[in-house]
Design an enzyme around this catalytic site. Structure first.
Site, PDB file in Angstrom:
ATOM      1  N   SER A  68      11.810 -49.755  15.445  1.00 33.24           N
ATOM      2  CA  SER A  68      10.954 -50.186  14.250  1.00 33.24           C
ATOM      3  C   SER A  68      11.266 -51.722  13.933  1.00 33.24           C
ATOM      4  O   SER A  68      10.191 -52.557  13.601  1.00 33.24           O
ATOM      5  CB  SER A  68      11.314 -49.342  13.069  1.00 33.24           C
ATOM      6  N   LYS A  95      16.311 -38.157   6.374  1.00 33.55           N
ATOM      7  CA  LYS A  95      14.863 -37.591   6.120  1.00 33.55           C
ATOM      8  C   LYS A  95      14.677 -36.519   5.144  1.00 33.55           C
ATOM      9  O   LYS A  95      13.687 -36.520   4.310  1.00 33.55           O
ATOM     10  CB  LYS A  95      14.219 -36.963   7.363  1.00 33.55           C
ATOM     11  N   ASN A 138       9.937 -39.905   5.838  1.00 28.67           N
ATOM     12  CA  ASN A 138      10.192 -40.816   6.959  1.00 28.67           C
ATOM     13  C   ASN A 138       9.589 -42.197   6.330  1.00 28.67           C
ATOM     14  O   ASN A 138       9.732 -43.332   7.257  1.00 28.67           O
ATOM     15  CB  ASN A 138       9.999 -40.467   8.259  1.00 28.67           C
ATOM     16  N   ASP A 153       5.498 -39.061  10.628  1.00 24.07           N
ATOM     17  CA  ASP A 153       5.953 -38.285  11.581  1.00 24.07           C
ATOM     18  C   ASP A 153       4.857 -37.137  12.255  1.00 24.07           C
ATOM     19  O   ASP A 153       4.421 -37.219  13.277  1.00 24.07           O
ATOM     20  CB  ASP A 153       7.404 -37.461  11.720  1.00 24.07           C
ATOM     21  N   GLY A 181      15.005 -27.128  17.771  1.00 26.09           N
ATOM     22  CA  GLY A 181      15.703 -27.860  16.674  1.00 26.09           C
ATOM     23  C   GLY A 181      15.353 -27.630  15.277  1.00 26.09           C
ATOM     24  O   GLY A 181      13.935 -26.930  15.089  1.00 26.09           O
TER      25      GLY A 181
END
Length: 250
Positions: free
Chosen positions: A16, A64, A85, A104, A127
């Site tokens: 970023s 997050k 986020n 996201d 995940g």
């Protein structure tokens, strides 16, 4: 000068900062983007209190979910996903107002949608962290039924030992939301029955460093369609900028 930034830990491979500062320079925007590497989410207030010019933050691992309790409001998507986020910061007098969003899900859905075929009905989401929650939300919005996979046994969650060739055929969209295979551990790979994959299998890895992860490589060997997370990363960055500037996110 307006300021923006990223909170997380660690931030050594952050995309970023370079992206936004290059954007500001190229477009003549009087702003600056900084990394705020914090070892505890409690440090968020210190950043905000000492940086009155701060207009927005991105949030990455591991904050997050943790950041939510510090926010004044959430967008409908962020509330449903349970992960944030992007934070928009507004200063009115002595009061600071923080609203959380999830870009996201915007980046992911726009990125994967062109690859989806009519035979893609069910997905395995590898995940169970904040990114996986955004991915599950996005898949549902696209009409695909997600199922999470974890190393630990849990209700409504499969383990890697459960993943038979039959399940791979049924859940033929597989999204990696874990850091397994990320640089420098590029040889690491999640234990899947890759031999059951074929041209109807779509593998999507949220990672983008390396460009082709071992997960993608092994799927491709059996004919799977593969994509990394770079486009998702760019799309969620575009959405962050729109959120901070109170523009409609499309």
């Amino acid at each position: 000068m307006d300021k923006y930034g990223l909170i997380g830990y660690p931030l050594e491979h952050s995309f970023s900062k370079g992206y936004f500062n290059e954007k500001f320079q190229n477009e003549g925007i009087d702003a600056e983007y900084n990394n705020y590497e914090i070892s505890s989410i409690e440090s968020l207030w210190e950043i905000i209190d000492t940086t009155p010019e701060l207009k927005g933050l991105n949030v990455t691992i591991p904050y997050k979910k943790q950041v939510i309790k510090y926010l004044d409001a959430l967008s409908p998507e962020a509330k449903a996903i349970g992960a944030v986020n992007v934070i928009r910061i507004e200063h009115t007098g002595n009061k600071t107002y923080l609203k959380g969003y999830n870009s996201d899900v915007i980046g992911f859905t726009k990125s994967i949608e062109p690859l989806l075929e009519r035979y893609h009905k069910k997905a395995l989401v590898l995940g169970t962290g904040g990114s996986s929650k955004a991915v599950c939300y996005g898949l549902k919005s696209l009409g695909i039924e997600p199922k999470c996979v974890s190393r630990r046994k849990n209700i409504d969650v499969l383990t890697y030992n459960d993943l038979s060739p039959k399940i791979i055929k049924e859940f033929n969209v597989i999204v990696n939301c874990t850091p397994v295979g990320m640089y420098p551990n590029v040889e690491e790979c999640l234990p899947l029955p890759y031999e059951a994959m074929d041209s109807h299998t779509l593998l999507y890895d949220l990672l983008y460093n390396p460009n082709v992860t071992r997960f993608m490589e092994k799927g491709k060997e059996h004919g799977a369609v593969v994509k990394n997370g770079l486009e998702m990363l760019l799309l969620q960055a575009f959405a962050s900028w729109d959120i901070w500037n109170d523009r409609e996110v499309k």
